[in-house]
Design a protein around this motif. Structure first.
Motif, short mmCIF file in Angstrom:
data_model
loop_
_atom_site.label_atom_id
_atom_site.label_comp_id
_atom_site.label_asym_id
_atom_site.label_seq_id
_atom_site.Cartn_x
_atom_site.Cartn_y
_atom_site.Cartn_z
N SER A 10 0.86 -1.24 0.07
CA SER A 10 -0.02 -0.13 0.11
C SER A 10 0.81 1.35 0.05
O SER A 10 0.17 2.46 -0.31
CB SER A 10 -0.97 -0.15 1.25
N ARG A 11 2.11 1.18 0.13
CA ARG A 11 3.00 2.29 0.27
C ARG A 11 4.45 2.00 0.16
O ARG A 11 4.89 0.75 0.10
CB ARG A 11 2.73 3.07 1.65
N GLY A 12 5.35 2.98 -0.32
CA GLY A 12 6.61 2.66 -0.14
C GLY A 12 7.23 1.74 -1.32
O GLY A 12 6.45 1.82 -2.50
N LEU A 28 -1.41 -9.85 -9.95
CA LEU A 28 -0.71 -9.60 -8.44
C LEU A 28 -1.84 -9.99 -7.12
O LEU A 28 -3.08 -9.58 -7.51
CB LEU A 28 -0.40 -8.24 -8.37
N VAL A 29 -1.34 -10.48 -6.19
CA VAL A 29 -1.92 -10.38 -5.06
C VAL A 29 -1.06 -9.62 -3.90
O VAL A 29 -0.13 -9.63 -4.04
CB VAL A 29 -2.22 -11.89 -4.44
N VAL A 30 -1.94 -8.76 -3.35
CA VAL A 30 -1.28 -7.53 -2.73
C VAL A 30 -1.72 -7.40 -1.37
O VAL A 30 -2.97 -7.79 -0.98
CB VAL A 30 -1.23 -6.20 -3.38
N ASP A 31 -0.96 -7.00 -0.28
CA ASP A 31 -1.67 -6.83 0.90
C ASP A 31 -1.26 -5.57 1.93
O ASP A 31 -0.31 -5.06 1.27
CB ASP A 31 -1.42 -8.27 2.04
N LEU A 56 -5.52 -8.59 -6.94
CA LEU A 56 -6.54 -8.96 -5.87
C LEU A 56 -5.56 -8.52 -4.53
O LEU A 56 -4.58 -8.67 -4.25
CB LEU A 56 -6.62 -10.50 -5.71
N ALA A 57 -6.75 -7.78 -3.69
CA ALA A 57 -6.02 -7.31 -2.40
C ALA A 57 -6.61 -8.13 -1.32
O ALA A 57 -7.84 -8.67 -1.39
CB ALA A 57 -6.75 -5.68 -2.25
N VAL A 58 -5.69 -8.32 -0.35
CA VAL A 58 -6.07 -9.12 0.82
C VAL A 58 -5.50 -8.32 2.12
O VAL A 58 -4.24 -8.49 2.44
CB VAL A 58 -5.36 -10.54 0.84
N PRO A 59 -6.46 -7.39 2.65
CA PRO A 59 -5.89 -6.46 3.64
C PRO A 59 -5.48 -7.16 4.83
O PRO A 59 -6.44 -8.44 5.23
CB PRO A 59 -6.91 -5.58 3.82
#
Length: 229
Positions: A10-12, A28-31, A56-59
């Motif tokens: 989500s950052r950096g 991509l799968v990102v968290d 796909l997002a997985v918080p």
């Protein structure tokens, strides 16, 4: 399409790495721990990707085993996972080691060491693992003992895994100083505008992904200068 997992996206560095890979057609799968920030980042990733690119997002927190299991399960819906970028980290407190609360150190180790290994263990199909390290892993900086020890452990974990798994490419990737929120947390109240933006480091990381040199520890500055051994 190749499939990648990027933690802390989500950052950096995680965010700009995901942007670059999406632009190259990766699914991509990102968290990230901040669901709202992750949603904003995912909108960027999808806009950067070509037609058919899936993001796909997985918080959640990589320190939680259930979250790591969900990440792996969601990624497998896209196909075999080709790349894992263990970017998510926590700085933790920065007192002298003699005063470091051990329960806080355990939390730092859980996120920075155990979580990357836990994800690797869940992904039997992965070809390339990039564990984001730090110069604090090899240099003795006052008040950086907890974070530095966690990154030194991650470096050694990467080296041993590479010996045990000749079928993998395992990289400990030292990006150097960057102008990120976590770096600012380490220097509260200081002007860190002289540090390079994370975008400047991405070409070095992409060299590892595209060229797949031998497993090892690589500094971004060396990769950007054309050095891989």
């Amino acid at each position: 399409m190749p499939v990648g997992i990027i933690t802390g996206a989500s950052r950096g560095l995680g965010r700009v790495t995901a942007l670059a890979l999406a632009a190259r057609g990766w699914d991509l799968v990102v968290d990230g721990r901040d669901a709202a920030a992750l949603d904003r980042a995912v909108a960027e990733f999808r806009s950067r990707g070509g037609p058919g690119t899936q993001v796909l997002a997985v918080p959640g927190d990589v320190g939680e085993p259930s979250h790591r299991a969900t990440l792996a399960r969601v990624a497998r819906t896209l196909g075999p996972v080709d790349l894992l970028v263990n970017n998510a980290s926590t700085l933790g407190p920065m007192p002298p080691l003699a005063d470091y609360p051990l329960h806080r150190l355990a939390s730092v180790l859980a996120v920075n060491v155990l979580a990357p290994l836990g994800l690797i263990q869940l992904l039997d199909s992965v070809d390339t693992v990039i564990n984001v390290s730090s110069d604090a892993a090899v240099e003795a900086y006052p008040n950086w003992g907890g974070y530095g020890a966690s990154k030194a452990a991650l470096d050694h974990l990467s080296a041993v895994l590479a010996v045990e798994r000749a079928d993998l490419r395992v990289y400990a990737f030292d990006p150097g100083d960057m102008r990120t929120a976590m770096h600012q947390e380490a220097f509260p109240g200081e002007d860190i505008s002289d540090r390079p933006e994370p975008e400047t480091v991405v070409p070095a990381l992409l060299r590892l992904v595209s060229e797949r040199p031998p497993s090892g520890r690589y500094r971004a500055s060396d990769l950007l200068a054309g050095v891989t051994a």
